[in-house]
Scaffold this motif. Structure first.
Motif, PDB file in Angstrom:
ATOM      1  N   ALA A   1       0.947  -1.176   0.179  1.00 58.07           N
ATOM      2  CA  ALA A   1      -0.058   0.265  -0.006  1.00 58.07           C
ATOM      3  C   ALA A   1       0.898   1.296  -0.056  1.00 58.07           C
ATOM      4  N   PHE A   2       2.117   1.317   0.594  1.00 55.51           N
ATOM      5  CA  PHE A   2       2.998   2.557   0.659  1.00 55.51           C
ATOM      6  C   PHE A   2       3.659   2.518  -0.816  1.00 55.51           C
ATOM      7  N   GLY A   3       3.954   1.516  -1.446  1.00 50.12           N
ATOM      8  CA  GLY A   3       4.344   1.648  -2.706  1.00 50.12           C
ATOM      9  C   GLY A   3       3.220   2.356  -3.857  1.00 50.12           C
ATOM     10  N   ALA A   4       1.967   2.153  -3.510  1.00 50.88           N
ATOM     11  CA  ALA A   4       0.874   2.518  -4.227  1.00 50.88           C
ATOM     12  C   ALA A   4       0.769   4.033  -3.738  1.00 50.88           C
ATOM     13  N   ALA A   5       0.925   4.369  -2.382  1.00 55.24           N
ATOM     14  CA  ALA A   5       0.675   5.653  -1.993  1.00 55.24           C
ATOM     15  C   ALA A   5       1.941   6.536  -2.942  1.00 55.24           C
ATOM     16  N   ALA A   6       3.231   6.228  -2.587  1.00 52.38           N
ATOM     17  CA  ALA A   6       4.076   6.897  -3.284  1.00 52.38           C
ATOM     18  C   ALA A   6       3.963   7.117  -4.631  1.00 52.38           C
ATOM     19  N   LEU A   7       3.377   6.058  -5.596  1.00 54.88           N
ATOM     20  CA  LEU A   7       2.938   6.421  -6.997  1.00 54.88           C
ATOM     21  C   LEU A   7       1.964   7.450  -7.188  1.00 54.88           C
ATOM     22  N   LEU A   8       0.825   7.166  -6.171  1.00 53.81           N
ATOM     23  CA  LEU A   8      -0.184   8.004  -6.467  1.00 53.81           C
ATOM     24  C   LEU A   8       0.155   9.768  -6.125  1.00 53.81           C
ATOM     25  N   VAL A   9       0.862   9.832  -5.163  1.00 53.00           N
ATOM     26  CA  VAL A   9       1.285  11.184  -4.929  1.00 53.00           C
ATOM     27  C   VAL A   9       2.170  11.630  -5.976  1.00 53.00           C
ATOM     28  N   ALA A  10       3.079  10.760  -6.512  1.00 55.62           N
ATOM     29  CA  ALA A  10       4.007  11.395  -7.736  1.00 55.62           C
ATOM     30  C   ALA A  10       2.846  11.705  -8.835  1.00 55.62           C
ATOM     31  N   VAL A  11       2.068  11.020  -9.159  1.00 54.37           N
ATOM     32  CA  VAL A  11       1.310  11.133 -10.442  1.00 54.37           C
ATOM     33  C   VAL A  11       0.107  11.994 -10.268  1.00 54.37           C
ATOM     34  N   CYS A  12      -0.637  11.806  -9.342  1.00 53.96           N
ATOM     35  CA  CYS A  12      -1.815  12.774  -8.923  1.00 53.96           C
ATOM     36  C   CYS A  12      -1.432  14.078  -8.503  1.00 53.96           C
ATOM     37  N   GLY A  13      -0.289  14.117  -7.621  1.00 53.63           N
ATOM     38  CA  GLY A  13       0.076  15.252  -6.806  1.00 53.63           C
ATOM     39  C   GLY A  13       0.616  16.358  -8.084  1.00 53.63           C
TER      40      GLY A  13
END
Length: 459
Positions: free
Chosen positions: A192-204
């Motif tokens: 889940a933390f890997g997904a969080a890092a990807l989400l904040v990079a892309v969607c942020g």
């Protein structure tokens, strides 16, 4: 005949309610709420998941709690700075930089937990992960409000914006923990933390680069505001009072969180804690959306007092609830007061803050709430262990009572507060004196047609 008239009035009210939200989306563009929701989801994932991740890798619940608290305190400490920087430099470069930095920080923090680094090292990495959070939730509010104001939107539309934003916060804090739980069941919380890092990079990054990201920068370059006059606008006392109220609201939620965890463990069903949180969050989201339907004559200070009083009263039954069924019922009902308190707190902040310090004001308000919640989780957890879940719930009720006293002590309109200060004090009056959208640098009135803002929003 009377029944038909009543049905017609109800249908008309529903149409007005939905039209209000459509109008808000027309100002922001349909894409902005989507990417801002996905961009703020990682915050909920890492806040909830830190305890699970570090407990899983270290084998110590106490270590997990300490590291999670460090992450939250990092966010609280840096949040207002991020907002102030966004006010000065514009949201686009600030959010872009912090989003990419946060993605790296989450990845390094996760790696440190998996490698079972010593607790002091994990605390440092958690602080960095929390401090680099881009603050998309409060900055989305600070971005959408000027868009609506600039298009001639009144306080009713601004309240709708804040209702929508708070609802997205609630949904993120329901979905975020659920994703962490699914990752833990599937294999490991680190997924889940890997997904969080990807989400904040892309969607942020998507939130930063969205065309509305130029809004704050454009307002700063109009030559209006404190920098042009060589002075820094002072925050009204009202803003400080609201922040104090939000700290105690955070204490209430933190104490309730610890109490729910302890109560489900006491009842032999610790796995139910996440579902109880979800029930509270869903109810809060539903009520948050409906806040846009409140009449304008029901002023913000009256809402604040009613919301804090309701929080104090509806939290009391939690002290004596001793069954899972009762816990679900009481917590679900209690969830109805969560969003109204947050929405009103952000609305009071928006009305009271000088427009050029709006992002700072919103991030500071969010930090006040998160700070109260984070510190209380550790204190209330020990209280629940020593004296039972009822003690943690009692602490929350006491905090809600103090928040109510703070709301009572606030004076509407005092030194530029809501209901009669910075925004001009006239609900529904459109652009008001002191707001960047009220006048243009060429001395003419701004164009208030929604089409102008839709163009800026970038559909």
């Amino acid at each position: 005949m009377a029944a038909d008239e009543q049905t017609g009035r109800d249908a008309s009210g529903v149409r007005r309610f939905s039209d209000t939200y459509r109008e808000v989306i027309g100002h922001t563009g349909a894409l902005l709420p989507v990417i801002s929701f996905l961009g703020r989801l990682p915050v909920a994932m890492i806040q909830f998941g830190s305890v699970l991740l570090v407990t899983e890798t270290s084998g110590s619940l106490a270590t997990g709690g300490v590291v999670a608290c460090a992450l939250a305190l990092g966010q609280v400490t840096m949040g207002p700075f991020v907002g102030r920087l966004a006010d000065r430099r514009g949201q686009r470069p600030v959010v872009l930089g912090f989003s990419l930095l946060n993605a790296v920080a989450i990845a390094v923090y996760t790696l440190g937990a998996v490698l079972e680094l010593p607790t002091p090292a994990l605390v440092v990495l958690a602080v960095l992960a929390g401090a680099s959070i881009p603050g998309i939730g409060p900055l989305a509010r600070a971005r959408a409000v000027p868009l609506v104001r600039g298009a001639g939107g009144d306080d009713r539309l601004v309240n709708t914006v804040l209702s929508l934003e708070s609802t997205m916060d609630e949904l993120s804090f329901v979905l975020g923990p659920a994703l962490v739980g699914l990752a833990a069941v599937a294999g490991h919380p680190a997924y889940a933390f890997g997904a969080a890092a990807l989400l904040v990079a892309v969607c942020g990054s998507g939130f930063a680069l969205h065309p509305t990201g130029r809004t704050v920068r454009a307002n700063r370059e109009t030559g209006q505001g404190p920098r042009a006059r060589g002075v820094r606008q002072r925050l009204p006392r009202e803003v400080i009072v609201v922040r104090v109220g939000l700290v105690f609201l955070g204490v209430l939620l933190g104490a309730c969180g610890a109490g729910i965890t302890a109560r489900t463990e006491e009842l032999g069903q610790p796995g139910q804690a996440g579902l109880v949180y979800a029930a509270m969050g869903v109810m809060s989201a539903v009520v948050g959306l409906s806040m846009a339907a409140l009449p304008e004559r029901f002023g913000l200070h009256a809402r604040w007092r009613v919301a804090t009083a309701a929080a104090a009263l509806l939290s009391l039954p939690l002290v004596w609830t001793d069954s899972m069924t009762g816990l679900y019922v009481v917590v679900t009902v209690f969830g109805a007061v969560y969003a109204p308190n947050l929405i009103t707190g952000f609305a009071l902040t928006e009305r009271s803050c000088p427009p050029r310090r709006l992002a700072e004001g919103m991030t500071f308000a969010a930090s006040a709430f998160v700070g109260g919640q984070a510190v209380t989780l550790a204190v209330a957890g020990r209280l629940a262990e020593s004296y039972g879940p009822g003690a943690a719930f009692a602490l929350g009720s006491a905090a809600a009572a103090v928040a109510f006293l703070v709301a009572l002590a606030a004076r509407p309109g005092a030194d530029g507060g809501a209901d009669g200060g910075v925004r001009g004090g006239v609900h529904g009056a459109g652009p008001v004196a002191g707001h960047p959208s009220a006048t243009r640098t060429d001395g003419r009135s701004p164009t208030t047609g929604p089409g102008v803002t839709r163009g800026a929003a970038g559909r």
